[in-house]
Design a protein around this motif. Structure first.
Motif, PDB file in Angstrom:
ATOM      1  N   ILE A  18      99.117  27.423  74.531  1.00 59.66           N
ATOM      2  CA  ILE A  18      98.529  28.558  75.245  1.00 59.66           C
ATOM      3  C   ILE A  18      99.232  29.852  74.845  1.00 59.66           C
ATOM      4  N   MET A  21      98.238  30.606  71.130  1.00 62.32           N
ATOM      5  CA  MET A  21      96.833  31.002  70.992  1.00 62.32           C
ATOM      6  C   MET A  21      96.574  32.373  71.603  1.00 62.32           C
ATOM      7  N   ALA A  22      97.206  32.658  72.725  1.00 62.68           N
ATOM      8  CA  ALA A  22      97.042  33.975  73.344  1.00 62.68           C
ATOM      9  C   ALA A  22      97.603  35.069  72.439  1.00 62.68           C
ATOM     10  N   GLY A  25      95.581  33.996  68.443  1.00 66.76           N
ATOM     11  CA  GLY A  25      94.185  33.596  68.368  1.00 66.76           C
ATOM     12  C   GLY A  25      94.070  32.096  68.140  1.00 66.76           C
ATOM     13  N   VAL A  26      92.940  31.530  68.532  1.00 69.08           N
ATOM     14  CA  VAL A  26      92.755  30.083  68.407  1.00 69.08           C
ATOM     15  C   VAL A  26      92.705  29.675  66.939  1.00 69.08           C
ATOM     16  N   THR A  29      96.062  29.675  65.105  1.00 69.37           N
ATOM     17  CA  THR A  29      97.119  28.804  65.623  1.00 69.37           C
ATOM     18  C   THR A  29      96.984  27.425  65.000  1.00 69.37           C
ATOM     19  N   ASP A 101      95.702  38.488  78.465  1.00 67.46           N
ATOM     20  CA  ASP A 101      95.643  37.724  77.218  1.00 67.46           C
ATOM     21  C   ASP A 101      95.230  36.276  77.470  1.00 67.46           C
ATOM     22  N   ALA A 102      95.721  35.687  78.555  1.00 66.12           N
ATOM     23  CA  ALA A 102      95.367  34.304  78.873  1.00 66.12           C
ATOM     24  C   ALA A 102      93.889  34.199  79.218  1.00 66.12           C
ATOM     25  N   LEU A 105      91.791  34.480  76.169  1.00 61.68           N
ATOM     26  CA  LEU A 105      91.843  33.227  75.434  1.00 61.68           C
ATOM     27  C   LEU A 105      90.721  32.282  75.856  1.00 61.68           C
ATOM     28  N   THR A 106      90.344  32.297  77.132  1.00 58.93           N
ATOM     29  CA  THR A 106      89.295  31.378  77.572  1.00 58.93           C
ATOM     30  C   THR A 106      87.979  31.652  76.852  1.00 58.93           C
ATOM     31  N   GLU A 108      87.710  33.068  73.877  1.00 60.46           N
ATOM     32  CA  GLU A 108      87.898  32.700  72.475  1.00 60.46           C
ATOM     33  C   GLU A 108      87.786  31.186  72.294  1.00 60.46           C
ATOM     34  N   LEU A 109      88.305  30.435  73.260  1.00 60.81           N
ATOM     35  CA  LEU A 109      88.181  28.975  73.193  1.00 60.81           C
ATOM     36  C   LEU A 109      86.714  28.550  73.222  1.00 60.81           C
TER      37      LEU A 109
END
Length: 200
Positions: A18, A21-22, A25-26, A29, A101-102, A105-106, A108-109
């Protein structure tokens, strides 16, 4: 390197993923960078996760669980339904502001999973988790406050998941934190109109 149970090691690697990735980027990573972030060897990563797909699923579940815990802690019955609902939204909103940022990330996931062959079901699972979380919260609150819904639980849960998702992305794109008190008040009032408090 300290030995620890595999479940604890998975949690350690998920938390490291996490963070990585934050930050990166996914797509940027790698399993190697996650292992480095966690301070373990690559072989430890592959012992705990047999694929990046399994890791992404663990990341999605972990992030969702954290958000739900934040809201559940705040969603204690208060004097009125509006105060109770507003407290839950405020707790979530405070988390978005503190950890943008977290939350970014959701999204982007989701995009990563939808665009990567074989990962599509993870995006579906992500949004099923959102619906499941809201279903649980609605049922608990209904029981504790003796509420009757004007719409089916499944419909309200899906609505709340979609509304929260859109509001979060809107803030991440536009910012404008000053307007959000009014936004959350409006959402709270609308939710209140979908619920009836039964007489004791």
């Amino acid at each position: 390197m300290t030995r620890m149970p595999s479940a604890e090691r998975r949690r350690q690697l998920t938390a490291a993923a996490i963070r990585a990735m934050a930050r990166d980027g996914v797509a940027g990573t790698t399993t190697r960078s996650i292992a480095a972030e966690a301070g373990v060897s690559l072989s430890v990563f592959h012992y705990c996760f047999d694929s990046k797909q399994a890791l992404v699923e663990s990341v999605i579940t972990s992030i969702t669980d954290e958000y739900v815990s934040v809201v559940k802690e705040a969603l204690r019955p208060r004097a009125t339904l509006e105060e109770t609902v507003r407290a839950g939204f405020q707790a979530y909103w405070d988390h978005v502001r503190a950890h943008p940022d977290a939350h970014l990330l959701t999204y982007e996931l989701t995009q990563y999973a939808l665009r990567r062959p074989g990962f599509e079901q993870l995006a579906r699972r992500q949004y099923e988790l959102y619906g499941d979380a809201y279903t649980e919260l609605i049922e608990q609150l209904s029981a504790s406050m003796n509420l009757r819904l004007r719409v089916p639980v499944a419909v309200l849960a899906r609505y709340l998941a979609a509304m929260t998702d859109g509001l979060t992305l809107n803030y991440l794109v536009l910012g404008d934190a000053d307007v959000w008190t009014g936004v959350l008040d409006t959402v709270t009032a609308h939710i209140g109109s979908l619920v009836v408090a039964d007489a004791p």
